[in-house]
Write a protein that holds these residues in place. Structure first.
Motif, mmCIF file in Angstrom:
data_model
loop_
_atom_site.group_PDB
_atom_site.id
_atom_site.type_symbol
_atom_site.label_atom_id
_atom_site.label_comp_id
_atom_site.label_asym_id
_atom_site.label_seq_id
_atom_site.Cartn_x
_atom_site.Cartn_y
_atom_site.Cartn_z
ATOM 1 N N THR A 225 0.807 -1.232 0.000
ATOM 2 C CA THR A 225 0.000 0.000 0.000
ATOM 3 C C THR A 225 0.835 1.274 0.000
ATOM 4 O OG1 THR A 225 -0.145 -0.008 2.428
ATOM 5 C CG2 THR A 225 -1.893 -1.161 1.210
ATOM 6 N N ARG A 235 -1.524 3.997 -5.111
ATOM 7 C CA ARG A 235 -2.900 4.059 -5.612
ATOM 8 C C ARG A 235 -3.817 3.118 -4.824
ATOM 9 N NH1 ARG A 235 -5.186 5.817 -10.344
ATOM 10 N NH2 ARG A 235 -7.226 4.906 -10.846
ATOM 11 N N ARG A 236 -3.359 1.892 -4.637
ATOM 12 C CA ARG A 236 -4.175 0.915 -3.902
ATOM 13 C C ARG A 236 -4.433 1.383 -2.481
ATOM 14 N NH1 ARG A 236 -2.353 -5.296 -2.348
ATOM 15 N NH2 ARG A 236 -3.919 -5.610 -0.713
ATOM 16 N N GLU A 240 -8.141 2.476 -0.996
ATOM 17 C CA GLU A 240 -8.745 1.673 0.076
ATOM 18 C C GLU A 240 -9.221 2.572 1.210
ATOM 19 O OE1 GLU A 240 -5.890 -1.233 1.278
ATOM 20 O OE2 GLU A 240 -6.342 -2.610 -0.383
#
Length: 391
Positions: A225, A235-236, A240
């Motif tokens: 992450t 980005r992830r 999230e």
């Protein structure tokens, strides 16, 4: 006496058969009183020690409690290593300030005097360590103990389920401190004490392993992450967080805001200074943005030169001001890369959620911020545009 009351005075006069019997009974009563008193003290010691869970706590409890039955100025514990060929000091505590034998001190077990203690399973008394050192000048541990002022020692093996696990060292500043009586006292609780120390050691190892696993899991989570170049969320990771924030906003009718940020004319920086300059600019922009928001807000890199900032409800009303602060922090000072300075600016788009009933989903919120961002681009760059996320 049958009921445990030994404070009885028996007639010892005259010195006839009855008097002699009285003297014997008196001695028996004193002997039984002494043994029952020590049994009570040992029970108190055991009860105190078994309250410990971690090994260090158990050993500290032993140090505090055993004085009632065994004299010492210093208590140490050494554990046999997994190879069964060496032993290392693990813990020690003394009632005097200066110690010389450090924790982690390692010595060979095979061929040493400690191996004989393991073999016999019996505690060893050394009541004149100075003399012992003169007879065994190569004993480095003894030399260190003598340097501390220790003059006598009682070394007790720790054997759990038939397996030697280590030693407890009772040490005194006075010579001639230990007697067979003290060996016997330790033998009476040796098995229970050894088992307790072994269980607490294993429990400590399990806790340590779990902590290492938690750290490893966090590191893996960070790898998944976190943006490797800038250290902020990738980005992830940031998406999230946005997903969770949107769900919470809808559930609790909370306000929220996003700021989309894009570096102006970033391609020119890459073209003129190469990717090294571009990477340095990305790192510095990320750093300035992170330092310009509160720690409960989140900064992430969506990709390329585009960033996303997630604001908490507390800062929602000030989203424009915060975006302006981000823009100013980057614009106010050129970024240096290997002696070359780059005047960097950013454009920002703010999407505010005032009424969660009108918030469709995450993509709608991001699209609103993106549209505001490109309005800033169309209007000349290096500016902030705000929009409300409406259905």
């Amino acid at each position: 006496m049958r009921e445990g009351d030994f404070a009885i005075e028996f007639p010892t006069e005259p010195k006839d058969a009855v008097g002699i019997l009285g003297e014997e009974l008196q001695r028996l009563a004193e002997h039984l009183e002494w043994h029952f008193d020590h049994a009570r003290k040992l029970q108190e010691v055991t009860d105190s020690v078994i309250g410990g869970l971690f090994l260090d706590d158990v050993l500290k409890r032993i140090f505090d409690a055993f004085r009632a039955v065994i004299p010492y100025n210093r208590l140490g514990c050494a554990l046999i290593n997994e190879d069964q060929l060496s032993v290392s000091t693990y813990w020690s505590c003394a009632d005097y300030p200066e110690t010389h034998l450090p924790n982690g001190f390692t010595a060979k077990l095979a061929g040493s005097s400690l191996s004989n203690i393991v073999h016999t399973g019996q505690p060893r008394i050394l009541n004149d360590l100075t003399e012992y050192l003169s007879e065994n000048p190569n004993s480095h541990s003894t030399r260190l103990m003598v340097a501390e002022g220790i003059r006598s020692s009682l070394t007790c093996p720790l054997i759990s389920q038939g397996k030697p696990i280590g030693f407890i060292f009772f040490s005194s500043l006075e010579p001639g401190t230990y007697k067979d009586l003290h060996q016997g006292i330790f033998r009476r609780i040796a098995t229970q004490l050894s088992t307790l120390i072994e269980k607490s050691r294993l429990y400590q190892e399990i806790v340590d392993i779990n902590q290492r696993l938690a750290i490893t899991q966090q590191e893996l989570q960070d790898l998944a992450t976190r943006d490797q170049l800038t250290g902020i969320y990738n980005r992830r990771g940031i998406l999230e967080l946005v997903d969770a924030a949107v769900a919470k906003a809808k559930r609790e009718n909370r306000r929220m805001a996003l700021i989309m940020v894009d570096i102006d004319y970033f391609k020119r920086i890459n073209d003129s200074g190469g990717h090294i300059a571009g990477d340095e600019v990305l790192r510095e922009v990320a750093s300035r943005m992170t330092n310009s928001v509160r720690e409960y807000n989140h900064v992430g890199r969506l990709g390329g030169e585009e960033f996303l900032v997630l604001l908490d409800e507390a800062d929602c009303d000030h989203a424009h001001d915060i975006a302006e602060r981000l823009r100013s922090a980057i614009d106010m000072k050129p970024i240096n890369c290997d002696g070359t300075t780059y005047s960097v600016t950013v454009s920002a788009g703010v999407a505010q959620v005032v009424d969660t009933e009108k918030l469709v989903d995450v993509q709608h919120l991001i699209l609103t911020a993106d549209e505001a961002l490109y309005e800033s681009k169309r209007n000349g760059r290096n500016r902030v545009t705000c929009r409300q996320a409406m259905a």
